[in-house]
Design an enzyme around this catalytic site. Structure first.
Site, PDB file in Angstrom:
ATOM      1  NE  ARG A 145       8.827  30.323   1.926  1.00 43.50           N
ATOM      2  CZ  ARG A 145       8.135  30.449   3.044  1.00 43.50           C
ATOM      3  NH1 ARG A 145       6.823  30.624   2.997  1.00 43.50           N
ATOM      4  NH2 ARG A 145       8.728  30.403   4.209  1.00 43.50           N
ATOM      5  NE  ARG A 205       6.447  26.353   1.570  1.00 43.42           N
ATOM      6  CZ  ARG A 205       6.450  26.945   2.750  1.00 43.42           C
ATOM      7  NH1 ARG A 205       5.330  27.417   3.236  1.00 43.42           N
ATOM      8  NH2 ARG A 205       7.553  27.031   3.446  1.00 43.42           N
ATOM      9  CE  LYS A 222       3.334  29.656  10.865  1.00 42.00           C
ATOM     10  NZ  LYS A 222       4.230  28.523  10.507  1.00 42.00           N
ATOM     11  NE  ARG A 272      11.618  28.415   7.287  1.00 37.75           N
ATOM     12  CZ  ARG A 272      10.796  28.045   6.313  1.00 37.75           C
ATOM     13  NH1 ARG A 272      11.238  27.342   5.287  1.00 37.75           N
ATOM     14  NH2 ARG A 272       9.524  28.369   6.369  1.00 37.75           N
ATOM     15  NE  ARG A 313       8.669  32.991  12.477  1.00 41.36           N
ATOM     16  CZ  ARG A 313       7.910  32.826  11.401  1.00 41.36           C
ATOM     17  NH1 ARG A 313       6.853  33.570  11.207  1.00 41.36           N
ATOM     18  NH2 ARG A 313       8.222  31.906  10.542  1.00 41.36           N
TER      19      ARG A 313
HETATM   20  P1  AP5 Z   1       2.016  26.294   4.629  1.00 49.69           P
HETATM   21  O1  AP5 Z   1       0.571  26.589   4.755  1.00 49.69           O
HETATM   22  O2  AP5 Z   1       2.823  27.118   3.681  1.00 49.69           O
HETATM   23  O3  AP5 Z   1       2.697  26.297   6.073  1.00 49.69           O
HETATM   24  P2  AP5 Z   1       3.187  27.493   6.968  1.00 49.69           P
HETATM   25  O4  AP5 Z   1       3.003  27.068   8.366  1.00 49.69           O
HETATM   26  O5  AP5 Z   1       2.569  28.786   6.531  1.00 49.69           O
HETATM   27  O6  AP5 Z   1       4.727  27.472   6.577  1.00 49.69           O
HETATM   28  P3  AP5 Z   1       5.739  28.650   6.334  1.00 49.69           P
HETATM   29  O7  AP5 Z   1       7.010  27.992   5.880  1.00 49.69           O
HETATM   30  O8  AP5 Z   1       5.199  29.715   5.416  1.00 49.69           O
HETATM   31  O9  AP5 Z   1       5.871  29.226   7.727  1.00 49.69           O
HETATM   32  P4  AP5 Z   1       6.996  29.980   8.340  1.00 49.69           P
HETATM   33  O10 AP5 Z   1       6.351  30.366   9.583  1.00 49.69           O
HETATM   34  O11 AP5 Z   1       8.304  29.310   8.490  1.00 49.69           O
HETATM   35  O12 AP5 Z   1       7.338  31.076   7.220  1.00 49.69           O
HETATM   36  P5  AP5 Z   1       6.973  32.618   7.086  1.00 49.69           P
HETATM   37  O13 AP5 Z   1       6.633  32.859   5.703  1.00 49.69           O
HETATM   38  O14 AP5 Z   1       6.033  33.052   8.148  1.00 49.69           O
HETATM   39  O15 AP5 Z   1       2.172  24.751   4.261  1.00 49.69           O
HETATM   40  C1  AP5 Z   1       3.447  24.191   3.966  1.00 49.69           C
HETATM   41  C2  AP5 Z   1       3.268  23.117   2.866  1.00 49.69           C
HETATM   42  O16 AP5 Z   1       2.472  22.043   3.366  1.00 49.69           O
HETATM   43  C3  AP5 Z   1       2.523  23.647   1.618  1.00 49.69           C
HETATM   44  O17 AP5 Z   1       3.054  23.001   0.495  1.00 49.69           O
HETATM   45  C4  AP5 Z   1       1.060  23.208   1.846  1.00 49.69           C
HETATM   46  O18 AP5 Z   1       0.355  23.031   0.631  1.00 49.69           O
HETATM   47  C5  AP5 Z   1       1.236  21.899   2.607  1.00 49.69           C
HETATM   48  N1  AP5 Z   1       0.175  21.651   3.581  1.00 49.69           N
HETATM   49  C6  AP5 Z   1      -0.485  22.567   4.346  1.00 49.69           C
HETATM   50  N2  AP5 Z   1      -1.387  21.952   5.156  1.00 49.69           N
HETATM   51  C7  AP5 Z   1      -1.265  20.609   4.910  1.00 49.69           C
HETATM   52  C8  AP5 Z   1      -1.914  19.446   5.446  1.00 49.69           C
HETATM   53  N3  AP5 Z   1      -2.857  19.535   6.400  1.00 49.69           N
HETATM   54  N4  AP5 Z   1      -1.524  18.237   4.962  1.00 49.69           N
HETATM   55  C9  AP5 Z   1      -0.556  18.118   4.009  1.00 49.69           C
HETATM   56  N5  AP5 Z   1       0.079  19.204   3.458  1.00 49.69           N
HETATM   57  C10 AP5 Z   1      -0.269  20.433   3.910  1.00 49.69           C
HETATM   58  O19 AP5 Z   1       8.397  33.268   7.441  1.00 49.69           O
HETATM   59  C11 AP5 Z   1       9.506  33.160   6.578  1.00 49.69           C
HETATM   60  C12 AP5 Z   1      10.707  33.826   7.205  1.00 49.69           C
HETATM   61  O20 AP5 Z   1      10.446  35.229   7.431  1.00 49.69           O
HETATM   62  C13 AP5 Z   1      11.103  33.295   8.593  1.00 49.69           C
HETATM   63  O21 AP5 Z   1      11.939  32.169   8.501  1.00 49.69           O
HETATM   64  C14 AP5 Z   1      11.819  34.522   9.194  1.00 49.69           C
HETATM   65  O22 AP5 Z   1      13.117  34.639   8.679  1.00 49.69           O
HETATM   66  C15 AP5 Z   1      11.002  35.684   8.668  1.00 49.69           C
HETATM   67  N6  AP5 Z   1       9.892  36.072   9.565  1.00 49.69           N
HETATM   68  C16 AP5 Z   1       8.561  35.997   9.273  1.00 49.69           C
HETATM   69  N7  AP5 Z   1       7.824  36.455  10.291  1.00 49.69           N
HETATM   70  C17 AP5 Z   1       8.688  36.801  11.266  1.00 49.69           C
HETATM   71  C18 AP5 Z   1       8.519  37.324  12.575  1.00 49.69           C
HETATM   72  N8  AP5 Z   1       7.303  37.570  13.077  1.00 49.69           N
HETATM   73  N9  AP5 Z   1       9.631  37.549  13.311  1.00 49.69           N
HETATM   74  C19 AP5 Z   1      10.864  37.337  12.816  1.00 49.69           C
HETATM   75  N10 AP5 Z   1      11.100  36.849  11.573  1.00 49.69           N
HETATM   76  C20 AP5 Z   1      10.016  36.581  10.793  1.00 49.69           C
END
Ligand code: AP5
Length: 226
Positions: free
Chosen positions: A169, A136, A26, A180, A101
């Site tokens: 991270r 990552r 994402k 997660r 979410r």
């Molecule tokens: P990446 O692009 O980082 O993936 P992502 O989907 O953004 O993953 P996240 O871990 O950031 O998502 P998340 O939703 O768990 O975390 P968030 O920060 O929102 O890609 C991942 C890896 O794969 C990278 O190394 C990339 O280079 C690689 N990659 C990408 N595309 C690829 C492809 N096509 N092929 C191969 N490799 C690829 O949230 C973190 C925490 O915050 C949550 O756990 C929660 O505690 C809290 N939080 C955040 N938002 C909320 C909310 N709205 N409500 C409640 N809690 C929340």
């Protein structure tokens, strides 16, 4: 009144949601879409990590939740989004990365008057995700993401834009990733049906893309639908 005026504007703009499990790509796709559509990224994950890094009261409250892979409360997320949407850069729409979410958050956004034009689900199987997370690397100040094999920086361990060091991270440890994923299936996956139903009523464009393809192919697929 100020908020109300802002939300009246938001109704007619391009508001896009990126749904998908942790590690689906994402954040990676969000940066590309924002450049293409010239809208800002609203990432609650980035906002919460910034709060933790700054040591603010909010950061202290949510730090353990982030580290263990749980979800921060809908009330906190609602307040963050409400405040973010008052900023001038949201006037032409925004890209919502990883928010809403929960069904509760989706309803809050509707109550705020935010109307979404596109909901894109990036689908990736759990097995692929666990592997992706271990490789990552992140530039903490900007949230830029890399992968040591699939999306490497020009120089290992160094951010392409700033030359600063990349980090791993805290919540990318395998046991936290599994939690997660479980939280995602329980609380976030139901949003797929929620938005698919809205798309049947013609209010929203919902589509699903295969996130197991390369970054370029996924982006090509998304941009052809935007
Ligand atoms: P990446 O692009 O980082 O993936 P992502 O989907 O953004 O993953 P996240 O871990 O950031 O998502 P998340 O939703 O768990 O975390 P968030 O920060 O929102 O890609 C991942 C890896 O794969 C990278 O190394 C990339 O280079 C690689 N990659 C990408 N595309 C690829 C492809 N096509 N092929 C191969 N490799 C690829 O949230 C973190 C925490 O915050 C949550 O756990 C929660 O505690 C809290 N939080 C955040 N938002 C909320 C909310 N709205 N409500 C409640 N809690 C929340």
């Amino acid at each position: 009144k100020k908020l109300c005026d802002r939300f009246c504007c938001i109704r007619n703009m391009n508001n896009i949601i990126l749904l998908g499990p942790p590690g689906a790509g994402k954040g990676t796709q969000a940066d590309l879409i924002c450049e293409l559509c010239n809208v800002p990224k609203i990432s609650t994950g980035d906002m919460l990590r910034e709060a933790v890094a700054s040591g603010s009261a909010l950061g202290l409250k949510v730090s353990n939740i982030l580290d263990t892979g749980g979800l921060v409360s809908d009330d906190i997320i609602g307040s963050l989004i409400k405040e973010r949407l008052t900023k001038a850069d949201c006037v032409n729409g925004s890209l919502f990365d990883g928010v809403p979410r929960t069904i509760g958050q989706a309803k809050q956004l509707t109550e705020m008057g935010v109307i979404f034009t596109h909901v894109i689900e990036i689908h990736v199987e759990d097995e692929i995700i666990v592997n992706r997370m271990s490789g990552r690397r992140v530039h903490p100040a900007s949230g830029r993401n890399y992968h040591i094999d699939f999306n490497p920086p020009k120089e290992p361990g160094i951010d392409n834009e700033t030359g600063e060091a990349l980090i791993q991270r805290e919540d990318d440890k395998p046991e936290t990733v599994l939690n997660r994923l479980s939280v995602y299936h329980d609380q976030t996956k139901p949003l797929t049906e929620f938005y698919m139903n809205l798309s049947k009523e013609g209010d929203i464009n919902f589509y699903k893309v295969d996130g197991s393809k390369s970054v370029e192919e996924v982006f090509k697929n998304i941009s052809s639908n935007l």
